[in-house]
Design an enzyme around this catalytic site. Sequence first.
Site, PDB file in Angstrom:
ATOM      1  N   ASP A  10      71.621  19.701  91.898  1.00 37.93           N
ATOM      2  CA  ASP A  10      72.999  19.363  91.508  1.00 37.93           C
ATOM      3  C   ASP A  10      73.781  20.678  91.497  1.00 37.93           C
ATOM      4  O   ASP A  10      73.196  21.767  91.645  1.00 37.93           O
ATOM      5  CB  ASP A  10      72.995  18.721  90.106  1.00 37.93           C
ATOM      6  N   SER A  11      75.090  20.572  91.276  1.00 39.34           N
ATOM      7  CA  SER A  11      75.910  21.784  91.166  1.00 39.34           C
ATOM      8  C   SER A  11      75.505  22.622  89.958  1.00 39.34           C
ATOM      9  O   SER A  11      75.797  23.809  89.902  1.00 39.34           O
ATOM     10  CB  SER A  11      77.372  21.384  91.010  1.00 39.34           C
ATOM     11  N   CYS A  73      73.547  14.404  92.556  1.00 42.91           N
ATOM     12  CA  CYS A  73      74.962  14.726  92.454  1.00 42.91           C
ATOM     13  C   CYS A  73      75.737  13.741  93.329  1.00 42.91           C
ATOM     14  O   CYS A  73      75.467  13.649  94.533  1.00 42.91           O
ATOM     15  CB  CYS A  73      75.168  16.152  92.960  1.00 42.91           C
ATOM     16  N   GLU A 151      79.002  21.913  81.257  1.00 42.71           N
ATOM     17  CA  GLU A 151      78.270  23.132  81.651  1.00 42.71           C
ATOM     18  C   GLU A 151      78.324  24.181  80.542  1.00 42.71           C
ATOM     19  O   GLU A 151      77.409  24.991  80.414  1.00 42.71           O
ATOM     20  CB  GLU A 151      78.868  23.717  82.934  1.00 42.71           C
ATOM     21  N   CYS A 183      79.336  10.483  87.949  1.00 43.14           N
ATOM     22  CA  CYS A 183      78.979  11.908  88.052  1.00 43.14           C
ATOM     23  C   CYS A 183      77.787  12.126  87.144  1.00 43.14           C
ATOM     24  O   CYS A 183      77.771  11.616  86.008  1.00 43.14           O
ATOM     25  CB  CYS A 183      80.166  12.769  87.611  1.00 43.14           C
ATOM     26  N   HIS A 185      76.789  14.559  85.480  1.00 43.73           N
ATOM     27  CA  HIS A 185      77.018  15.298  84.228  1.00 43.73           C
ATOM     28  C   HIS A 185      77.391  14.357  83.067  1.00 43.73           C
ATOM     29  O   HIS A 185      77.117  14.664  81.909  1.00 43.73           O
ATOM     30  CB  HIS A 185      78.167  16.300  84.402  1.00 43.73           C
TER      31      HIS A 185
HETATM   32  N1  DGL Z   1      77.206  16.324  88.877  1.00 40.95           N
HETATM   33  C1  DGL Z   1      77.941  16.254  90.079  1.00 40.95           C
HETATM   34  C2  DGL Z   1      78.312  14.844  90.470  1.00 40.95           C
HETATM   35  O1  DGL Z   1      77.544  13.947  90.209  1.00 40.95           O
HETATM   36  C3  DGL Z   1      78.905  17.371  90.404  1.00 40.95           C
HETATM   37  C4  DGL Z   1      79.903  17.740  89.401  1.00 40.95           C
HETATM   38  C5  DGL Z   1      80.682  18.974  89.797  1.00 40.95           C
HETATM   39  O2  DGL Z   1      80.057  20.021  89.998  1.00 40.95           O
HETATM   40  O3  DGL Z   1      81.905  18.865  89.896  1.00 40.95           O
HETATM   41  O4  DGL Z   1      79.292  14.578  91.089  1.00 40.95           O
END
Ligand code: DGL
Length: 263
Positions: A10-11, A73, A151, A183, A185
């Site tokens: 993931d990011s 992600c 984050e 997302c 996160h």
């Molecule tokens: N967790 C990621 C997603 O599912 C990326 C979030 C990000 O870095 O903007 O889209």
Amino acid sequence: MAQQCIGVFDSGVGGLSVLAHIRSRLPHEDLCYFADSAHMPYGNKSVDELRKCSLFVADVLLKRGAKALVVACNTATAAAAHILREQLDVPVIGMEPGIKPAVHGSARGVVGVLATSGTISSEKFALLMQRFTEHVEVIVQPCPGLVERIEAGELGSGKTRSLLEQYLHPLLNRGVDAVVLGCTHYPFVIPLIRDIAGPDIQIIDTGDAIARELERQLGIHGLGASEGCGNIQFLTSGETETVRPVMQRLWGHALTLESCQAD
Ligand code: DGL
């Protein structure tokens, strides 16, 4: 082959919400998690940048012996999963916002989706909307700034709450009875979402569905591990001192985090 690991990326720390589902469904598998923290957030990057980041991370994970890749992600999946599938010789499993289960489970026929701008503006998302939203109203809400708060480990801060209120109120005012977390996160702020949205709203997270799909793909390709306790490696392209504390908090255990910079 069965001894090799499953690469998950993931990011940043968001994909840990998916990793937890993979770990509990597939406890025998070795896992290698890559947080591309140097390039976080992915949500406002161009498609070209997302493809470059995804190919870089995939390369790192394949060099570590990944036998399958999970793009944990939604943003990277929308931009790059098909490119990874074209270019790599291992199964690639990607995310998809759970619009389908939300639409099927919605009594009122009004559903909200929280996601990054990158996911929302993608072609893949447009197709998903076309497929599942014929008889249901789907309200889509981008959430700029939310990933950065998560984050930073701010899962319950005033800033995070007010961002979520700003993003959820328009959905709640229009009568949604389900909120899709588009997302990886966002599952980390479910308690806050629940608090703002109330007990009757369905919150849809696709982490376990992706773990199930991974299990299915490993079975099809004869790649599953069936004994022993799998180990987990954690890597980041960011600063380990900055990333480790929040990773440990979200993962719930002390962990060793290895730095892995782009060449
Ligand atoms: N967790 C990621 C997603 O599912 C990326 C979030 C990000 O870095 O903007 O889209």
